[in-house]
Design an enzyme around this catalytic site. Structure first.
Site, PDB file in Angstrom:
ATOM      1  N   ILE A   1       0.743  -1.212   0.035  1.00 33.67           N
ATOM      2  CA  ILE A   1       0.046  -0.112  -0.002  1.00 33.67           C
ATOM      3  C   ILE A   1       0.804   1.222   0.054  1.00 33.67           C
ATOM      4  O   ILE A   1       0.720   2.094  -0.889  1.00 33.67           O
ATOM      5  CB  ILE A   1      -0.874   0.051   1.157  1.00 33.67           C
ATOM      6  CG1 ILE A   1      -1.918  -1.347   1.354  1.00 33.67           C
ATOM      7  CG2 ILE A   1      -1.836   1.411   1.279  1.00 33.67           C
ATOM      8  CD1 ILE A   1      -2.699  -1.527   2.732  1.00 33.67           C
TER       9      ILE A   1
ATOM     10  N   TYR B   1      -3.528  -8.170  16.584  1.00 38.77           N
ATOM     11  CA  TYR B   1      -3.627  -7.272  15.511  1.00 38.77           C
ATOM     12  C   TYR B   1      -4.470  -6.142  15.521  1.00 38.77           C
ATOM     13  O   TYR B   1      -4.480  -5.113  15.612  1.00 38.77           O
ATOM     14  CB  TYR B   1      -3.486  -7.889  14.064  1.00 38.77           C
ATOM     15  CG  TYR B   1      -3.474  -6.965  12.818  1.00 38.77           C
ATOM     16  CD1 TYR B   1      -2.116  -6.369  12.657  1.00 38.77           C
ATOM     17  CD2 TYR B   1      -4.730  -6.940  12.167  1.00 38.77           C
ATOM     18  CE1 TYR B   1      -2.275  -5.395  11.470  1.00 38.77           C
ATOM     19  CE2 TYR B   1      -4.609  -5.854  11.141  1.00 38.77           C
ATOM     20  CZ  TYR B   1      -3.323  -5.151  10.924  1.00 38.77           C
ATOM     21  OH  TYR B   1      -3.365  -4.625   9.603  1.00 38.77           O
TER      22      TYR B   1
HETATM   23  C1  UD1 Z   1      -7.739  -8.102   8.428  1.00 41.84           C
HETATM   24  C2  UD1 Z   1      -8.488  -7.010   8.251  1.00 41.84           C
HETATM   25  C3  UD1 Z   1      -7.919  -6.099   7.108  1.00 41.84           C
HETATM   26  C4  UD1 Z   1      -6.494  -6.058   7.445  1.00 41.84           C
HETATM   27  C5  UD1 Z   1      -5.650  -7.314   7.494  1.00 41.84           C
HETATM   28  C6  UD1 Z   1      -4.364  -7.026   7.542  1.00 41.84           C
HETATM   29  C7  UD1 Z   1     -10.638  -7.713   8.950  1.00 41.84           C
HETATM   30  C8  UD1 Z   1     -12.316  -7.930   8.697  1.00 41.84           C
HETATM   31  N1  UD1 Z   1      -9.879  -7.282   7.917  1.00 41.84           N
HETATM   32  O1  UD1 Z   1      -7.934  -8.816   7.368  1.00 41.84           O
HETATM   33  O2  UD1 Z   1      -8.709  -4.968   7.041  1.00 41.84           O
HETATM   34  O3  UD1 Z   1      -5.931  -5.313   6.310  1.00 41.84           O
HETATM   35  O4  UD1 Z   1      -6.082  -7.847   8.561  1.00 41.84           O
HETATM   36  O5  UD1 Z   1      -3.732  -8.266   7.696  1.00 41.84           O
HETATM   37  O6  UD1 Z   1     -10.370  -8.107   9.971  1.00 41.84           O
HETATM   38  N2  UD1 Z   1      -8.213 -16.723   4.078  1.00 41.84           N
HETATM   39  C9  UD1 Z   1      -8.474 -18.073   3.574  1.00 41.84           C
HETATM   40  N3  UD1 Z   1      -7.414 -18.567   2.798  1.00 41.84           N
HETATM   41  C10 UD1 Z   1      -6.210 -18.181   3.014  1.00 41.84           C
HETATM   42  C11 UD1 Z   1      -5.852 -16.934   3.424  1.00 41.84           C
HETATM   43  C12 UD1 Z   1      -7.169 -16.401   4.101  1.00 41.84           C
HETATM   44  O7  UD1 Z   1      -9.415 -18.559   3.342  1.00 41.84           O
HETATM   45  O8  UD1 Z   1      -5.062 -18.812   2.325  1.00 41.84           O
HETATM   46  C13 UD1 Z   1      -9.271 -16.255   4.666  1.00 41.84           C
HETATM   47  C14 UD1 Z   1      -9.160 -15.901   6.056  1.00 41.84           C
HETATM   48  O9  UD1 Z   1      -9.663 -16.921   7.232  1.00 41.84           O
HETATM   49  C15 UD1 Z   1     -10.450 -14.676   5.999  1.00 41.84           C
HETATM   50  C16 UD1 Z   1     -10.383 -14.318   4.718  1.00 41.84           C
HETATM   51  O10 UD1 Z   1      -9.741 -14.978   3.740  1.00 41.84           O
HETATM   52  O11 UD1 Z   1     -11.606 -15.296   6.442  1.00 41.84           O
HETATM   53  C17 UD1 Z   1      -9.386 -12.768   4.667  1.00 41.84           C
HETATM   54  O12 UD1 Z   1      -8.089 -13.061   5.291  1.00 41.84           O
HETATM   55  P1  UD1 Z   1      -6.953 -11.989   4.955  1.00 41.84           P
HETATM   56  O13 UD1 Z   1      -6.653 -11.679   3.699  1.00 41.84           O
HETATM   57  O14 UD1 Z   1      -5.871 -12.613   5.915  1.00 41.84           O
HETATM   58  O15 UD1 Z   1      -7.469 -10.695   5.776  1.00 41.84           O
HETATM   59  P2  UD1 Z   1      -8.476 -10.390   7.194  1.00 41.84           P
HETATM   60  O16 UD1 Z   1      -7.668 -11.249   8.256  1.00 41.84           O
HETATM   61  O17 UD1 Z   1      -9.823 -10.456   6.601  1.00 41.84           O
END
Ligand code: UD1
Length: 320
Positions: A13, A144
């Site tokens: 970013i 976090y």
């Molecule tokens: C969170 C914050 C986001 C922040 C980020 C920083 C929330 C809603 N969002 O993102 O604003 O910028 O942290 O790291 O809290 N997943 C899979 N498979 C994978 C990886 C992830 O299914 O291989 C799923 C996770 O379990 C989650 C979703 O995808 O449900 C998003 O995960 P991720 O991209 O890591 O971001 P958040 O944890 O949502």
């Protein structure tokens, strides 16, 4: 002409923000980065317009020279990822809390006028109502999320007690070119991008029906630039930096398969600890006070990002 500093400016970013500031008329932009999760290659095409300070924000003394004559500081440096903060809490605490304190202190001492802070939608946790509005009670579910929330509170307190202007932007799952897909802690869409291009199944944690307000990086960059220029009345406040939509992981993976014309069923694994179920921004306050105007639909952002990963992927495959 204003002088800008971006902490974390070699990150995904941060580097997009440096590009945005240059495109918006800045002649040079200062960058602080320790290159832990950022990469110099993210700045390669604009290196001549960047004043690079290789500094870790945990090093309070090291920050001082980078702050001289800065008008607006964008604090993007962080160790992101909810699971990373659970599996390895010390570095994320030190960078996201102590580092943020160091940045604020150094900015105050150097007379920086305004700090724009990268806060996180994770601070909301699981709210009963969607979309999530700024007045809702925060319910952080991970180290976090708590760290980023504390950063917001510090921004607001530094504005009240020390007279420095601050604006916090709660990012909602930002995605786009240069998001690093190389770690298991990487953002889910960057992992989906590499999976689809390599014709591999991604792993979805849980049933895939959890939803996110995926926000294209250019829209977040534009909002940061608006937050830097907004009237002093916004100082000390926090705003959602989201698109306003809501996409499930299953929908995102289906769309990528459709764009690529392939059928690759995802694998499913256990739900991640600390995971939020649904996330969607109310964009009203940011529109009203900052002029937020997200321009990319999810599909437009996804296609632009996929094109970028495709080029990177092709270059990596043909490299000697
Ligand atoms: C969170 C914050 C986001 C922040 C980020 C920083 C929330 C809603 N969002 O993102 O604003 O910028 O942290 O790291 O809290 N997943 C899979 N498979 C994978 C990886 C992830 O299914 O291989 C799923 C996770 O379990 C989650 C979703 O995808 O449900 C998003 O995960 P991720 O991209 O890591 O971001 P958040 O944890 O949502």
């Amino acid at each position: 002409m204003k002088n800008f500093l971006v902490t974390g400016g070699a990150g995904f970013i941060g580097s997009a923000l440096v590009r945005g500031l240059l495109a918006n008329g800045a002649s040079r932009v200062h960058v602080v980065d320790n290159l832990l999760t950022g990469h110099e290659r993210n700045l390669a095409d604009i290196r001549g317009a960047v004043e690079f300070h290789r500094v870790d924000i945990r090093d309070a003394g090291g920050l001082k020279p980078a702050m001289q004559n800065i008008d607006v500081l964008f604090h993007q440096a962080a160790i992101p990822s909810v699971p990373r903060s659970i599996n390895d809490p010390v570095p994320s605490h030190e960078v996201n809390i102590d580092g943020t304190f160091n940045v604020l202190q150094a900015a105050k001492e150097a007379g920086v006028r305004r700090v724009v802070y990268a806060a996180s939608s994770s601070a909301y946790g699981d709210t009963e109502v969607l979309p999530k509005t700024e007045s809702m009670l925060p319910q952080p579910r991970s180290p976090y999320a708590a760290q980023k929330l504390l950063g917001e509170y510090y921004m607001s307190i530094w504005a009240q007690c020390f007279g420095i202007e601050t604006v916090s932007l709660r990012y909602f799952n930002v995605f786009g070119p240069r998001q690093d897909p190389s770690s298991p802690y990487s953002g889910v869409l960057s992992l989906f991008m590499t999976a689809i291009l390599e014709r591999r199944a991604p792993t979805i944690f849980g049933d895939g029906e959890q939803s996110r307000d995926f926000t294209y990086v250019e829209d977040v960059v534009a909002l940061n630039i608006k937050a830097a220029a907004a009237p002093s009345a916004v100082s000390g406040r926090m705003y959602n930096a989201g698109n306003g939509g809501r996409i499930t992981l299953n929908e995102a993976w289906r769309l990528l398969q459709k764009i690529e014309g392939v059928s690759i069923p995802a694998r499913y694994g256990a739900t991640r600890p600390g995971d939020v179920r649904d996330s969607q921004a109310d964009t009203e306050a940011a529109r009203r006070d900052l002029g937020h105007d997200p321009r990319f639909t999810f599909e437009q952002g996804l296609r632009a990002t996929l094109d970028w990963y495709r080029k990177e992927h092709a270059a990596a495959v043909t490299a000697p």
